[in-house]
Motif scaffolding. Structure first.
Motif, PDB file in Angstrom:
ATOM      1  N   UNK A  61       0.827  -1.211   0.000  1.00  0.00           N
ATOM      2  CA  UNK A  61       0.000   0.000   0.000  1.00  0.00           C
ATOM      3  C   UNK A  61       0.860   1.259   0.000  1.00  0.00           C
ATOM      4  N   UNK A  62       2.091   1.139   0.521  1.00  0.00           N
ATOM      5  CA  UNK A  62       2.966   2.318   0.558  1.00  0.00           C
ATOM      6  C   UNK A  62       3.346   2.811  -0.832  1.00  0.00           C
ATOM      7  N   UNK A  63       3.154   1.977  -1.854  1.00  0.00           N
ATOM      8  CA  UNK A  63       3.409   2.418  -3.226  1.00  0.00           C
ATOM      9  C   UNK A  63       2.484   3.558  -3.635  1.00  0.00           C
ATOM     10  N   UNK A  64       1.380   3.733  -2.921  1.00  0.00           N
ATOM     11  CA  UNK A  64       0.399   4.753  -3.310  1.00  0.00           C
ATOM     12  C   UNK A  64       0.860   6.170  -3.000  1.00  0.00           C
ATOM     13  N   UNK A  65       1.970   6.313  -2.298  1.00  0.00           N
ATOM     14  CA  UNK A  65       2.584   7.628  -2.113  1.00  0.00           C
ATOM     15  C   UNK A  65       4.086   7.467  -2.263  1.00  0.00           C
ATOM     16  N   UNK A  66       4.628   8.054  -3.308  1.00  0.00           N
ATOM     17  CA  UNK A  66       6.054   7.945  -3.585  1.00  0.00           C
ATOM     18  C   UNK A  66       6.661   9.338  -3.687  1.00  0.00           C
ATOM     19  N   UNK A  67       7.875   9.451  -3.180  1.00  0.00           N
ATOM     20  CA  UNK A  67       8.610  10.703  -3.259  1.00  0.00           C
ATOM     21  C   UNK A  67       9.871  10.437  -4.069  1.00  0.00           C
ATOM     22  N   UNK A  68      10.001  11.165  -5.171  1.00  0.00           N
ATOM     23  CA  UNK A  68      11.111  10.964  -6.108  1.00  0.00           C
ATOM     24  C   UNK A  68      11.208   9.506  -6.541  1.00  0.00           C
ATOM     25  N   UNK A  69      10.050   8.874  -6.747  1.00  0.00           N
ATOM     26  CA  UNK A  69      10.011   7.526  -7.280  1.00  0.00           C
ATOM     27  C   UNK A  69      10.181   6.421  -6.267  1.00  0.00           C
ATOM     28  N   UNK A  70      10.293   6.747  -4.984  1.00  0.00           N
ATOM     29  CA  UNK A  70      10.479   5.733  -3.950  1.00  0.00           C
ATOM     30  C   UNK A  70       9.313   5.789  -2.957  1.00  0.00           C
ATOM     31  N   UNK A  71       8.750   4.607  -2.596  1.00  0.00           N
ATOM     32  CA  UNK A  71       7.621   4.602  -1.648  1.00  0.00           C
ATOM     33  C   UNK A  71       7.997   5.266  -0.324  1.00  0.00           C
ATOM     34  N   UNK A  72       7.055   5.992   0.222  1.00  0.00           N
ATOM     35  CA  UNK A  72       7.281   6.658   1.505  1.00  0.00           C
ATOM     36  C   UNK A  72       7.499   5.602   2.592  1.00  0.00           C
ATOM     37  N   UNK A  73       8.254   5.940   3.617  1.00  0.00           N
ATOM     38  CA  UNK A  73       8.513   5.023   4.714  1.00  0.00           C
ATOM     39  C   UNK A  73       7.260   4.722   5.514  1.00  0.00           C
ATOM     40  N   UNK A  74       7.240   3.559   6.150  1.00  0.00           N
ATOM     41  CA  UNK A  74       6.072   3.150   6.914  1.00  0.00           C
ATOM     42  C   UNK A  74       5.748   4.078   8.066  1.00  0.00           C
ATOM     43  N   UNK A  75       6.774   4.572   8.777  1.00  0.00           N
ATOM     44  CA  UNK A  75       6.516   5.414   9.946  1.00  0.00           C
ATOM     45  C   UNK A  75       5.913   6.761   9.575  1.00  0.00           C
ATOM     46  N   UNK A  76       6.470   7.504   8.608  1.00  0.00           N
ATOM     47  CA  UNK A  76       5.817   8.782   8.262  1.00  0.00           C
ATOM     48  C   UNK A  76       4.425   8.609   7.667  1.00  0.00           C
ATOM     49  N   UNK A  77       4.214   7.525   6.907  1.00  0.00           N
ATOM     50  CA  UNK A  77       2.884   7.293   6.350  1.00  0.00           C
ATOM     51  C   UNK A  77       1.904   6.959   7.479  1.00  0.00           C
ATOM     52  N   UNK A  78       2.350   6.163   8.466  1.00  0.00           N
ATOM     53  CA  UNK A  78       1.489   5.819   9.607  1.00  0.00           C
ATOM     54  C   UNK A  78       1.115   7.063  10.404  1.00  0.00           C
ATOM     55  N   UNK A  79       2.078   7.959  10.592  1.00  0.00           N
ATOM     56  CA  UNK A  79       1.772   9.198  11.317  1.00  0.00           C
ATOM     57  C   UNK A  79       0.719  10.007  10.583  1.00  0.00           C
ATOM     58  N   UNK A  80       0.846  10.065   9.254  1.00  0.00           N
ATOM     59  CA  UNK A  80      -0.132  10.825   8.472  1.00  0.00           C
ATOM     60  C   UNK A  80      -1.515  10.196   8.547  1.00  0.00           C
ATOM     61  N   UNK A  81      -1.583   8.885   8.502  1.00  0.00           N
ATOM     62  CA  UNK A  81      -2.876   8.201   8.629  1.00  0.00           C
ATOM     63  C   UNK A  81      -3.475   8.449  10.005  1.00  0.00           C
TER      64      UNK A  81
END
Length: 481
Positions: free
Chosen positions: A114-134
């Motif tokens: 699921x982390x592929x749904x947000x990528x920065x410069x072509x790389x999936x965002x890390x689990x921890x920052x994505x979890x914080x945003x959720x």
């Protein structure tokens, strides 16, 4: 995923799951445990799929306001279209990377994580920052629920994406619309450039049963103040719908048309692009010529809007280096280092996509390698035009004579393999048929043959196959497993 809100018993079950997941999420965030936090956040997010698909922008806009409008700090391109969205985004992203422009992309759906749904410069965002945003998006959803009702999974994802971009200080994004355009949750954001790649028949239940009606839904992402780009043609009135909408809101419209195309076999193609001359495209398939023209026009629109400045050299470098997993993705020696067999993955899931795949296979000819006849692994969703998809695939002689392996994917909407076999036979697809229970079984069956293998029909199937290849070491893990 259900198409409407589930009954109260299921909603109550969802609330319990979310409550437990949020407790786990809070504890993991407090401990700084990124893996545990991501697992809990994913449960809390996807459980809202129980609320189904509820088109409309009210909840998304309310959620973003509750998050203090993080989307307002991001500019870029919003990309809609029946096919080609991902390829256009991949090409634009590659050019932005070559130009050194920090940016985000939002591929949809994901293939493996699921982390592929947000990528920065072509790389999936890390689990921890994505979890914080959720976590922050969930808290905001609590604030608005009494007024607008519970947010769906995709509405929550929109909030989490833009909240995460604010935290990561990303100011530029190339964002894919999920379904249609006018009422898709992601249309709560306007980045200044609106792109409609093309228009065909898909999601008719939600968007209408004619190309003209669907075009109107997609064209609605063009709003006043935008610069607009399209690769739509006159077929079914699609281009007329784009012109009408752009004129109505006063948006300058670029109509992207590629020039002369030269196929380069396994190495992509050369295409003449307005303002750039002949450019090499690293993606396979002659249909990528149109996508490249749309992507180049999008780069021009981003430059004119003052959003991102990409030089001609950066565009050429990026387009040549562009890759897009699961779309005419050619993997060498997937069945062993000395097998000499190619594996071609393509997420073609509607008739236009299937026609492009068949054409691409025809164009590859003997460049699609393997000592024997082709094996086609096919899986499809029951709510798609599977009969038309199979007919489109028969435009390839290789696929008409292929060993057909009909399989299923781990989704309630998946068409049973026996039903898929019946439809494929009626279309004249495949010379013999094997039934496989799932993607893993299908790939084991394919491995016993000797020719090239093509996997198609569903991005969910492609994701399952790619995950298996990652676990076996054929493809790099990329931190997704």
């Amino acid at each position: 995923m259900p198409e409407t809100a589930s009954d109260q018993e299921l909603i109550d079950e969802m609330r319990e799951r979310v409550a437990e997941a949020r407790k786990s999420l809070s504890a993991a965030l407090g401990a700084g445990d990124g893996e545990a936090a991501w697992e809990a956040a994913l449960v809390a997010l996807t459980a809202r799929g129980r609320f189904g698909i509820r088109l409309g922008l009210g909840r998304s806009r309310s959620l973003l306001r509750a998050l203090d409008s993080p989307e307002q700090g991001v500019r870029g391109a919003l990309v809609a279209g029946t096919n080609g969205k991902g390829s256009v985004v991949a090409l634009v992203s590659a050019a932005l990377n070559a130009a050194g422009v920090r940016h985000a992309t939002t591929p949809s759906p994901h293939l493996v994580s699921y982390r592929e749904r947000l990528q920065i410069d072509g790389k999936p965002i890390g689990g921890l920052p994505f979890a914080r945003a959720i976590d922050r998006a969930l808290a905001a959803a609590d604030q608005i629920e009494a007024r607008v009702g519970p947010t769906t999974e995709f509405e929550l994802l929109v909030g989490a994406i833009f909240d995460a971009l604010r935290e990561e200080q990303v100011k530029t994004a190339v964002v894919e619309i999920g379904l249609g355009g006018r009422l898709d949750a992601m249309h709560a954001w306007d980045g200044g450039v609106a792109v409609v790649t093309n228009v065909g028949l898909d999601h008719e239940r939600y968007l209408g049963d004619t190309i003209e009606a669907i075009a109107g839904e997609k064209a609605a992402i063009i709003v006043r103040g935008d610069r607009a780009v399209t690769g739509a043609t006159l077929r079914g009135g699609a281009l007329d719908a784009m012109r009408h909408r752009a004129a109505r809101v006063g948006a300058p419209l670029r109509i992207a048309v590629p020039g002369e195309v030269e196929l380069l076999g396994r190495n992509g193609l050369h295409v003449e692009l307005e303002g750039y001359g002949v450019v090499r495209i690293g993606l396979l398939g002659r249909h990528q010529a149109v996508n490249a023209a749309v992507a180049a026009a999008t780069i021009d629109a981003l430059r004119e809007a003052g959003i991102a400045d990409v030089s001609a050299d950066a565009l050429r470098s990026g387009f040549a280096a562009a890759r897009w997993p699961g779309r005419m993705e050619l993997i060498e020696n997937a069945f062993g280092p000395t097998s000499g067999r190619d594996l071609l993955l393509d997420g073609a899931h509607n008739p236009d996509g299937a026609a492009a795949l068949a054409e691409g296979i025809n164009d590859l000819g003997d460049d699609l390698r393997g000592a024997g006849k082709t094996t086609l692994v096919l899986g499809a969703m029951a709510d798609k035009a599977v009969d038309a998809l199979c007919i489109a695939l028969t435009e390839s002689e290789r696929l008409r004579g292929a060993t057909l392996i009909c399989t299923s994917v781990a989704d309630p909407r998946s068409l049973p393999p026996a039903d898929l076999e019946r439809i494929a036979k009626a279309a004249g697809l495949g010379s013999s048929t094997i039934i496989a229970a799932d993607a893993a079984a299908a790939m084991r069956a394919a491995a016993t043959h000797h020719g090239p293998v093509v996997v198609a029909g569903s991005l969910y199937l492609i994701g399952a196959v790619r995950e298996g290849l990652m676990r076996s070491g054929v493809l790099p893990n990329e931190g997704l497993l």
